[in-house]
Scaffold this active site. Structure first.
Site: not given
Lengths: 529, 171
Positions: A309-310, A462-464
């Site tokens: 993720d970030h 919220h970038h899995p």
């Protein structure tokens, strides 16, 4: 023999684009979705009623399935050591693009060759040039506005479909101040209309991109679900796929439960799982059998692993003069430095950006917590908001085997299906990057004459990504470069879960490009064209 | 003691109060709500004066205020809290000079402070926060936090301006 050519599981951006492409090619497509259909006006009413106007605020829950909520992520993920890793998403027609800000930077060429260039992370089995034509198509399909003449590090073979979204007045003020220090703040490409596009209006700057764009100027995949329906795709919402059935190495059916818990069996020649990086591995693991005790597509043992993720850093700061945040889209500008350079041998890259979300609600309640602010609060609020701005960084992480999703047999969803649990920690490489970009943001704030007011850090933007990664070898990857599972020739996966490395770009455009590329592959396989 | 007024008397009082407060006449009909006022510990004029003093705003929407008063009326101690705060922050006769002064926080006990904050949060956010019963939306558009910025940007979630307005400074 099934009369369905392709069964697509998940009606987010990847699944709905794919379904449209395949149906248009004359194939018979069935699209399954766990959540229900959304209504924009209802969402707007939900947003206005919400106390915490976060990105999930506008959208209803579906009682038969659950998603990780920002307020109570433990309900879905279980307990984790602090600070916890809790990527949130929503289910339903259109998926999480219903609530995204619409930022669509491309990956940089080096993001595909991280290990070759810098000796860290992992290379993709694709390179930038191979994906570039699909980026062009994805930008057209989503409707991306951007500056075609500006080099943002990702070479282009075609212009953006629409001119760029202009920077806000406050961002232009920042850009002017920072230019003499060698920093360039530019408009990010965004799937947000700068003119009428595909029957959707230009952006009116209502500043609620997340959780809901009131006009539909910002793309969401609900557009493509509707298009899929009009093209003749069978769309079955409210069907929670809980098991894939195999005969030998072929996947012959998907089993889905309706809200009453009744299970139906859906057959197809090809099955595509498009449930992104949490629900896709969850489904594969839930489909374990005696033949495949570790779950389907998992002979490599990589299903659920390499979760990335970030790391999200956010700084609100006061400004010496009014910059009037909150006018226009919630996010417009980002900095050109940070995403690429020789430093990537030592520490993680980051996308540095300006947030234009004035966050008036939480600023108001925060202000009123202090009785010293109770005199003339309207004036006080106006003063504090107009003299504030926000910067953020999304720091890349590396694939790591120990960052993984597993099934938790003790916790079940409303249909009795096991929920996921996650082990997640960031590497020293990313920690060094986080420290570096933290200091860089503070430097930028100082150059602007600002004073930090509020700092927020989260392990998730919220970038899995990464839990069914692609690769050339079946020994250490789940799918090949086309998204085809090494273990099951008629099973495909599309979404952020196939990313071998995450880079610094928001993932949605790359997900869309991979989906269109997979569509071309399946069309060729199934129609010979 | 709650003030008791005939509708005509209240009407005259309200017109005078609104004129003094600079409120527009269209606000008047909804303020004239005997039912909503029945359980209130003071006149609408006095309550409105308190809200204006607390917020520093004279742009209080009448439907919004009416909904707030109804919500307070349904609180077990809502009208009692309001009476106590009125006595300390809006003593009669009302003095417009006091409107400009900061409220004396030290004169309030803990319960009164909590109630003042509750009023302020309700008026500013448009949401009547209630942990047990669930929150009540009093008004979205007329919440004072939006009103504070209404001349520089549209109310979030509405489309009142054309593409690109944000690149220019507010007028």
């Amino acid at each position: 023999m099934s009369d369905t050519d392709v069964l697509v599981i998940g009606a987010g951006v990847a699944g709905s684009l794919l379904a449209c492409e395949l149906q248009q090619a004359g194939l018979r497509v069935h699209l399954l979705e766990a959540g229900g259909a959304y209504d924009r006006q209802r969402a707007l009413r939900g947003y206005r009623r919400a106390w915490d106007r976060n990105f999930q605020a506008a959208w209803p829950d579906w009682p038969w399935t659950i998603v990780p909520h920002l307020e109570e992520p433990e309900h879905y993920y279980g307990s984790q050591p602090l600070p916890g890793y809790h990527p949130a998403f929503i289910k339903g027609e259109g998926g999480t693009t219903r609530v995204w800000t619409g930022m669509t930077p491309r990956f940089l060429p080096a993001d595909f060759r991280l290990h070759s260039h810098y000796g860290v992370g992992r290379d993709w089995p694709l390179d930038y040039q191979q994906l570039e034509p699909w980026y062009v198509q994805a930008e057209h399909r989503l409707g991306v506005a951007g500056n075609s003449s500006q080099d943002q590090g990702s070479p282009r073979s075609a212009p953006y479909p629409m001119p760029e979204i202009p920077l806000t007045w406050g961002e232009s003020w920042m850009a002017g101040k920072l230019k003499k220090h060698g920093m360039r703040l530019v408009s990010s490409p965004a799937a947000r209309n700068s003119r009428q596009w595909q029957q959707r209006p230009p952006c009116c700057g209502s500043n609620t991109c997340t959780p809901v764009c009131p006009s539909g100027a910002r793309y969401d995949a609900g557009v493509d679900v509707q298009r899929a329906k009009s093209l003749g795709v069978r769309v079955s919402s409210q069907h929670v796929v809980w098991k894939l059935e195999h005969q030998g190495k072929y996947i012959v059916a998907a089993h889905a439960k309706n809200p009453d818990g009744e299970s139906r069996r859906f057959t197809a020649k090809r099955i595509v799982v498009a449930c992104n990086s949490i629900e896709t591995p969850r489904l594969l693991l839930m489909s374990a059998t005696e033949t495949y005790p570790q779950g389907l597509a998992n002979s490599s043992g990589q299903v659920g692993r390499n979760l990335m993720d970030h790391v999200f850093l956010f700084y609100r700061f006061s400004t010496p003069e009014p910059v009037w945040p909150g006018r226009g889209p919630q996010a417009v500008g980002h900095f050109l430095h940070g995403r690429h350079g020789a430093f990537r041998r030592r520490h993680a890259a980051a996308k540095l950006f300006v947030s234009n979300d004035a966050d008036v609600m939480s600023q108001t309640t925060h202000m009123l917590n202090d009785p010293a602010n109770w005199h003339r609060p309207v004036e006080r609020l106006r003063q504090s908001i107009s003299h504030s701005a926000a910067l953020g960084a999304e720091v890349e992480t590396l694939p790591a085997s120990g960052n993984r999703l597993r099934l938790d047999a003790r916790r079940r969803d409303p249909l009795g299906l096991p929920l996921p649990r996650i082990d997640y920690a960031i590497s020293e490489y990313s920690e060094r990057g986080e420290k570096h970009w933290h200091e860089e943001l503070l430097r930028i704030i100082a150059l602007l004459g600002g004073t930090p007011l509020k700092v927020k850090r989260s392990l998730s933007a919220h970038h899995p990504c990464g839990t069914t990664r692609m690769g050339d070898s079946p020994r250490d990857s789940v799918v090949n470069a086309d998204g085809q599972c090494h273990d099951h020739p008629n099973l495909y996966i599309v979404g952020g879960s196939v990313f071998p490395a995450i880079g610094t770009a928001n993932p949605t455009l790359t997900i869309a490009a991979l989906s269109l590329r997979l569509a071309a592959h399946l069309k060729a396989v199934l129609t010979g064209k | 003691m709650p003030h008791k007024h005939t509708p005509d008397k209240l009407r005259r009082q309200l017109i005078r109060a609104m004129a003094a407060a600079g409120l527009s006449i269209p606000c008047y009909p909804a303020l004239y709500s005997v039912k909503a006022m029945a359980a209130m510990p003071a006149s609408k004029t006095r309550i409105l004066w308190l809200f204006q003093r607390l917020t520093g705003s004279r742009r209080l929407n009448h439907h919004f205020i009416k909904r707030l008063l109804v919500a307070l009326e349904h609180e077990p101690s809502g009208t009692d809290h309001l009476r106590r705060v009125l006595n300390k922050l809006a003593p009669e006769p009302l003095d417009d000079g006091m409107m400009q002064l900061p409220i004396d926080i030290d004169a309030l006990d803990d319960g009164e402070r909590w109630f003042v904050q509750h009023l302020l949060v309700s008026l500013m956010t448009g949401i009547y926060f209630h942990e047990q019963r669930g929150n009540l939306t009093l008004s979205y558009r007329y919440a004072l936090m939006h009103d504070a910025l209404q001349d520089i940007r549209p109310v979030p979630g509405t489309c009142q301006q054309s593409f690109g307005f944000w690149q220019y400074p507010p007028v």
